[in-house]
Design an enzyme around this catalytic site. Structure first.
Site, PDB file in Angstrom:
ATOM      1  N   ASP A 155      37.049  39.264  32.218  1.00  0.00           N
ATOM      2  CA  ASP A 155      36.260  38.760  30.744  1.00  0.00           C
ATOM      3  C   ASP A 155      35.473  40.227  30.379  1.00  0.00           C
ATOM      4  O   ASP A 155      35.909  40.856  29.166  1.00  0.00           O
ATOM      5  CB  ASP A 155      35.369  37.750  30.986  1.00  0.00           C
ATOM      6  CG  ASP A 155      35.724  36.570  31.297  1.00  0.00           C
ATOM      7  OD1 ASP A 155      36.846  36.323  30.839  1.00  0.00           O
ATOM      8  OD2 ASP A 155      35.026  35.446  31.825  1.00  0.00           O
ATOM      9  N   GLY A 176      39.811  56.628  47.348  1.00  0.00           N
ATOM     10  CA  GLY A 176      40.309  57.962  46.801  1.00  0.00           C
ATOM     11  C   GLY A 176      40.538  58.558  48.338  1.00  0.00           C
ATOM     12  O   GLY A 176      40.585  58.000  49.302  1.00  0.00           O
ATOM     13  N   GLY A 177      40.933  59.997  48.266  1.00  0.00           N
ATOM     14  CA  GLY A 177      41.239  60.503  49.319  1.00  0.00           C
ATOM     15  C   GLY A 177      40.307  61.027  50.221  1.00  0.00           C
ATOM     16  O   GLY A 177      40.312  61.536  51.363  1.00  0.00           O
ATOM     17  N   GLN A 202      32.526  34.420  27.506  1.00  0.00           N
ATOM     18  CA  GLN A 202      32.367  35.894  27.873  1.00  0.00           C
ATOM     19  C   GLN A 202      33.059  37.084  27.199  1.00  0.00           C
ATOM     20  O   GLN A 202      32.542  38.060  26.943  1.00  0.00           O
ATOM     21  CB  GLN A 202      32.254  36.066  29.209  1.00  0.00           C
ATOM     22  CG  GLN A 202      31.611  37.516  29.930  1.00  0.00           C
ATOM     23  CD  GLN A 202      31.709  37.596  31.394  1.00  0.00           C
ATOM     24  OE1 GLN A 202      31.630  38.613  31.820  1.00  0.00           O
ATOM     25  NE2 GLN A 202      31.824  36.190  32.135  1.00  0.00           N
ATOM     26  N   GLU A 230      38.121  34.209  33.849  1.00  0.00           N
ATOM     27  CA  GLU A 230      38.012  35.335  34.765  1.00  0.00           C
ATOM     28  C   GLU A 230      38.634  35.432  36.158  1.00  0.00           C
ATOM     29  O   GLU A 230      39.429  36.329  36.352  1.00  0.00           O
ATOM     30  CB  GLU A 230      36.324  35.215  34.940  1.00  0.00           C
ATOM     31  CG  GLU A 230      35.925  36.483  36.000  1.00  0.00           C
ATOM     32  CD  GLU A 230      36.223  37.954  35.201  1.00  0.00           C
ATOM     33  OE1 GLU A 230      35.518  38.078  34.141  1.00  0.00           O
ATOM     34  OE2 GLU A 230      36.564  38.699  36.312  1.00  0.00           O
TER      35      GLU A 230
END
Ligand code: CAO
Length: 423
Positions: free
Chosen positions: A167, A246-247, A16, A138
């Protein structure tokens, strides 16, 4: 004209990671010549077979727009053919186990001697160091690159993700390395070695988790649910469930029908800028001004309560109704789409991101087309090659072999059966 038209890629990739990279380069217009062992080919041709006798979807979906030549590179005449191909091509891409190319007699030094302009690009599991000799797939990369330890819920084991960041993610990194090396070659005239280790590629995609690792020194990570739950933080970035990275706090919430549909959920982000609209939508208008709820820092220790309340509202709507109501208000939400829904999505089919491809052995199938859209280099997805389908064509057109040479090469057993390209 396509962006990479005229660039010849000698494609020694399999499974892959490497094939993802060379498929992208083929979509950008490069001539990708996939080299496979006669009679065997890329192992994925025969893995997870759904249509007996036909190449598997595993193979077809990673090898579009390529040509296939069968060549035994351990046979003396095969080595001669490979030498000629190295001289003709611009890039050699491989993701063999460490040392395989050297054992074949075509390591970086040998390649440089044959073609100083050649770019040699490799995916390996690990970069130089104690694990450099390991074979890697993977999930090993996901675990070694920091993804698994930071994925899943706090009270459960590490989890690997469905996104193939080890991959396909590393294939993407390698493709960028290759086009950058081609760009540099325009000025330097020289090729170079490009290495994309899977561990490094995964870590690059987990950058924000290394950010959080260092933030721990300054105190608890307040946007993580565990902060509001009063669970102390340990030494390492913890698993954060479905918390937003995130914030802006976010969660996956149930929608109408969740009892029977495993994907009746929405992602809901309580972006600070639209907090007042969220309060109105869910029927809690007094939260707009109530102490403890009005500003983002005040809300951090109440996220469970807040999201429970929002979920009471989302459970009265389908995931698409949530989208229809919230989008016009700029409240960021996203339905959890199943693969079935994505495959049938008319919008994605229209943009060429979901493509139906005809195949002589297996009939029509769906694939993911090129996810990068270029205004001056359009992509037409064509089916993957059958094993050795273009051997004769490549020997003649790329290497200029004629009748006598062709006979010699064929008789040596180096190239397997010579087929005429199928329609
Ligand atoms: N003619 C003759 N021999 C060939 C050949 C050809 N056309 N193509 C391949 N071979 C040989 C190789 O030379 C190698 O032989 P030796 O071991 O004797 O040197 C052999 O086939 C097998 O190569 P391999 O070790 O790469 O294959 P594997 O199935 O044992 O391992 C994998 C697979 C993926 C674990 C390993 O290739 C690897 O670690 N690659 C790097 C990391 C990577 O890309 N992992 C992602 C895999 S999923 O995308």
């Amino acid at each position: 004209m396509k962006a990479l038209e005229g660039v010849k890629i000698l494609d020694f990739t399999h499974v892959q990671s490497g094939p993802t990279c060379t498929q992208l380069l083929a979509w950008f217009g490069a001539d990708v010549i996939k080299v496979e062992r006669p009679g065997v080919g890329d192992a994925t041709r025969k893995q997870l077979v759904d249509v007996p006798g036909a190449d598997s979807l595993y193979f077809t979906m990673l090898n579009h727009n390529k040509r296939s030549i069968t060549l035994n590179t351990k046979n003396e005449t095969g080595k001669e053919v490979l030498t000629r191909l190295i001289k003709e091509c611009d890039v050699l891409v491989e993701n063999f186990a460490p040392g395989a190319l050297d054992r074949m007699g075509f390591g970086w030094e040998a390649i440089q001697k044959l073609n100083p302009r050649m770019i040699m690009a490799s995916v390996k599991g690990f970069g130089p160091g104690k694990y450099e000799d390991c074979k890697v797939y993977e999930n090993v990369a996901q675990c070694a690159g920091g993804s698994a330890s930071t994925t899943g819920f706090l009270d459960g084991p590490p989890v690997v993700t469905g996104a193939q960041i080890g991959d396909s993610g590393t294939g993407l990194h390698l493709a960028l390395g290759i086009v950058t090396a081609l760009f540099q070659r325009e000025r330097s005239g020289r090729g170079q070695k490009v290495l994309a280790p899977m561990q490094d590629g995964v870590l690059n995609l987990c950058r924000v988790k290394l950010r959080d690792q260092q933030r721990l020194a300054a105190g608890p990570l307040k946007e993580y649910s565990q902060f509001g739950e009063g669970i102390p933080f340990g030494e390492a970035t913890p698993r954060a469930g479905n918390d937003s990275g995130g914030g802006q706090p976010g969660r996956i919430l149930k929608c109408k029908g969740w009892e029977n549909d495993p994907n009746a959920y929405t992602y809901f982000i309580t972006q600070a800028a639209v907090w007042e609209k969220i309060c109105d939508v869910i029927g809690e208008p007094e939260w707009k001004t109530r102490p403890g709820y009005a500003t983002p820092p005040e809300r951090l220790d109440k996220l469970n309560e807040i999201f429970d309340r929002i979920e009471q509202w989302t459970m009265t709507k389908t995931k698409f109704e949530v989208m229809d109501i919230c989008n016009p208000l700029d409240i960021p939400v996203g339905p959890i789409l199943s693969m079935k829904e994505i495959m049938e999505d008319e919008g994605l089919q229209k943009t060429g991101t979901i493509v139906k491809v005809p195949h002589p052995e297996r009939g029509d199938y769906y694939t993911v087309g090129c996810p990068i859209k270029m205004s001056d280099s359009p992509v037409e997805v064509t089916r993957s090659p059958l094993l050795g389908e273009h051997t004769l064509e490549i020997l003649k057109d790329v290497l200029g072999y004629d009748g006598e040479d062709l006979a010699r090469v064929t008789e040596s057993g180096a190239v397997g059966e010579l087929k005429q390209a199928a329609e």
